[in-house]
Every structure is written in C-alpha cells, then in structure tokens.
Design an enzyme around this catalytic site. Structure first.
Site, PDB file in Angstrom:
ATOM      1  N   SER A 277       0.825  -1.207   0.000  1.00 62.14           N
ATOM      2  CA  SER A 277       0.000   0.000   0.000  1.00 62.14           C
ATOM      3  C   SER A 277       0.857   1.253   0.000  1.00 62.14           C
ATOM      4  O   SER A 277       1.927   1.301   0.620  1.00 62.14           O
ATOM      5  CB  SER A 277      -0.905   0.022   1.237  1.00 62.14           C
ATOM      6  OG  SER A 277      -1.557   1.271   1.371  1.00 62.14           O
TER       7      SER A 277
ATOM      8  N   GLU B  15       0.207   3.691   1.650  1.00 62.95           N
ATOM      9  CA  GLU B  15       0.211   4.175   3.032  1.00 62.95           C
ATOM     10  C   GLU B  15       1.540   3.885   3.730  1.00 62.95           C
ATOM     11  O   GLU B  15       1.885   4.545   4.707  1.00 62.95           O
ATOM     12  CB  GLU B  15      -0.938   3.527   3.809  1.00 62.95           C
ATOM     13  CG  GLU B  15      -2.329   3.975   3.385  1.00 62.95           C
ATOM     14  CD  GLU B  15      -2.671   5.371   3.866  1.00 62.95           C
ATOM     15  OE1 GLU B  15      -2.179   5.768   4.941  1.00 62.95           O
ATOM     16  OE2 GLU B  15      -3.439   6.056   3.168  1.00 62.95           O
TER      17      GLU B  15
ATOM     18  N   TYR C 104      -2.698   0.400  10.040  1.00 63.73           N
ATOM     19  CA  TYR C 104      -2.826  -0.253   8.732  1.00 63.73           C
ATOM     20  C   TYR C 104      -1.514  -0.186   7.964  1.00 63.73           C
ATOM     21  O   TYR C 104      -1.043  -1.184   7.406  1.00 63.73           O
ATOM     22  CB  TYR C 104      -3.935   0.431   7.938  1.00 63.73           C
ATOM     23  CG  TYR C 104      -4.070  -0.039   6.507  1.00 63.73           C
ATOM     24  CD1 TYR C 104      -4.784  -1.178   6.188  1.00 63.73           C
ATOM     25  CD2 TYR C 104      -3.487   0.686   5.462  1.00 63.73           C
ATOM     26  CE1 TYR C 104      -4.917  -1.611   4.872  1.00 63.73           C
ATOM     27  CE2 TYR C 104      -3.604   0.267   4.150  1.00 63.73           C
ATOM     28  CZ  TYR C 104      -4.315  -0.880   3.860  1.00 63.73           C
ATOM     29  OH  TYR C 104      -4.434  -1.298   2.554  1.00 63.73           O
TER      30      TYR C 104
END
Length: 336
Positions: free
Chosen positions: A125, A127, A149
């Site tokens: 990801s 992120e 996450y």
C-alpha cells in the site's frame, strides 16, 4: 490451465481480479474466512460467482492455510486479504496487524514448506510511505507508516522481501496507490462522496460531511490495477512494483467533479466535520510508476477525473434498480 488462489476474493480487488483471470483461462479459487456466510455481492455484480471455487480459509490460522494450499495446488497466489480500512485500523490495531502481517507470513511459510515454486503476489500500500510531501515515491523510497494499517502493510512487504531473498521464492509486492471503482464499500471516502452526491441530486436534502478536503491522492481505476497484479507474476524475476497513475489531485477536486457531474456546486452541499479529521492523516501522496511502465509494460489510462465519471455513471445506473431478492449482474457497460 493455471490455478490461481485469490485470498480475499470477496473484496473490490479480489472480484475484479477474478473476472480478469477467468478471461485469461485460469481456474480461479477464492477464499473467505467463512465462504458459507460470506457476502458475495461483488462477485454477483460482476457475474463471476458461479465460475469460481469458493473455500473457507483463515489466513491467521496456519493449519487452515496449509490445508488450503495442499488441496488447491495453486500455481499463483494473490494475497488481497486482511483488514482494509485505514480509519478502522486505529480502532482495531491488533486485528489489523494480525490479519495483514501474520496472514502474509503464514502464506509465505506454507509455500516454503509445501511448494516453493508457487508464485506469490502480496498487496502492499502507498500508506507505507507516509507523507512524502512533494516527493514522488518509487520502489526505493523508505517506509514511514503513520497508521496501524500502514505498519501492518509495511511488515507484510518486508516479509515478502525476506522470503524472496532468503529462500529464493518468487514472491512480490505490488505497492498500490489509491484505486477505486463502484465496488468500493461506503466506508471509503470516494464511495461515500459518490453515493451521497447521487442522493443529494435526487433531492435528499442532506449535506456531504467530510474531514480534511485538502488531502491529495493518486487515484486510479481498480480494474486496471488488477491487470498490473497479474503482470507482476508473469515476469522472469520477482520484483516489487509501484502501481499508480502518476497524477495527484485533492479530495476537493474529486468532490467538485462529482457534484459537477450532476450540475451542482459542491460548495452548496458540503460541510466540514471535525470528528472526521485524523491527526496522522497523510497530507499528500505522490507516486513515480516509471518502473511499472518500463518492466511490466503497464500504464494507467484512467486518472482521477475518469474515475469520478465512471463511479458517477455506475451509481446512477445501480441506484435506479429496484432492490431484488437476488443480486443481478451489473450492466455490461460497467464491466470495464
């Protein structure tokens, strides 16, 4: 006929990937924690539910993973499972870490024990990079996760790299930036915007409530991104890849386009809600997908304005349907 095991087949990416692999002649086996009670709406909408084999598998249960690999005998594994919401990860950090990082580790270790020739794709990801400011992240950009996450996704990418280098396994991560479609659930901000704007256009009288609209993201079209996942596993050597459009836009621009598609001015129907703000939210996310263009021959053809247009079109069509007892496949025009 190759066999692909899609872990997390009931999610947005899993459903689109199943559709793609079936079109390429694969035998597709999809897993959910409990296949008998899993929500299969996305598979129904894409018309693939009856064409795939559904199995129950819990990625955090090592025995469950081993049994599944022995029974299915996959050529390729696509690991798309795990808690998928950044916001929810702050409320459920332990479950997020376990479902993503431990689940990935169990799959890798099972492959190492049973069949090291299986090709493994792991969903990373954007992120993981945290806030890179004006820097466009590439495959060498350090990780600076800012949410539970992101921490979990970073651990999964590092595990994949460790097994690839330590055990000579074909294991790769696709570090995907934001990718959307009309299959996204309403808890994702893009889907929330599209669905709320559609209701407002129909006269609901509500206001679209959002947190920080100054955040900027690289938004792409999910059906294109699953093509990149497949291409990553078709290369001669295993490598990690950034998958993105290379075009960053603000949430305010996304919202403005969604309202404009209904001939409305976003400023008349939107308000800020302080409760939706996150202290560790990423301000801006930029990507450099050059390696994917050069090595995979993959390039996104749709950017944020196209994503908005397609999601608006789909929401208009799907919201006009009467609620059926059984979900019918979406119109063919949406399966692209």
């Amino acid at each position: 006929m190759k066999t692909a095991l899609i872990c997390g087949v009931t999610g947005q990416d899993g459903a689109w990937l199943a559709l793609l692999l079936l079109s390429k002649g694969y035998r597709v086996v999809g897993t959910s924690r409990d296949a008998q009670i899993a929500t299969l709406t996305k598979l129904d909408l894409l018309g693939v539910r009856e064409r795939i084999e559904l199995r129950s598998m819990t990625p955090t249960d090592f025995r469950s993973v081993v049994q599944t690999l022995i029974q299915v005998e996959p050529d390729e594994i696509y690991n798309l499972s795990g808690q998928s919401s950044v916001g929810l990860s702050f409320q459920q950090p332990v479950e997020t870490l376990e479902s993503i990082s431990q689940g990935t580790l169990n799959l890798l270790e099972s492959m190492r024990m049973i069949n090291k020739s299986i090709r493994f794709y792991n969903a990373g990801s954007s992120e993981c990079f945290g806030d890179t400011g004006d820097l466009a992240a590439d495959e060498l950009t350090p990780f600076r996760p800012r949410s539970p996450y992101a921490v979990a996704k970073s651990a999964s990418v590092w595990s994949v790299s460790n097994y690839r280098e330590g055990y000579a396994m074909y294991a790769c991560s696709g570090i995907l930036f934001n990718h959307e479609s009309w299959l996204r659930p309403a808890r994702f901000v893009t889907s929330k915007v599209i669905k709320t704007v559609n209701r407002i256009a129909q006269g609901s009288g509500e206001q679209l409530q959002l947190g920080n609209m100054d955040i900027s993201r690289d938004w792409g079209w999910a059906p294109e991104y699953v093509e990149a996942m497949w291409r990553i596993l078709q290369q001669e050597k295993p490598e990690d890849f950034i998958i993105a459009t290379g075009y960053t836009a603000s949430l305010q621009e996304f919202v403005a386009l969604a309202f404009a598609a209904h001939n409305l001015d976003w400023r008349d129907h939107t308000r800020s809600d302080a409760s939706l703000l996150r202290e560790t939210d990423i301000r801006i996310s930029r990507a450099n997908p050059q390696k994917a263009r050069e090595r995979l021959g993959w390039q996104a053809t749709l950017t944020m304005p196209d994503v908005v247009a397609r999601m608006v079109e789909a929401e208009k069509l799907l919201s006009q349907r009467a609620a059926p007892c059984q979900v019918e496949p979406a119109p063919a025009s949406l399966l692209r």
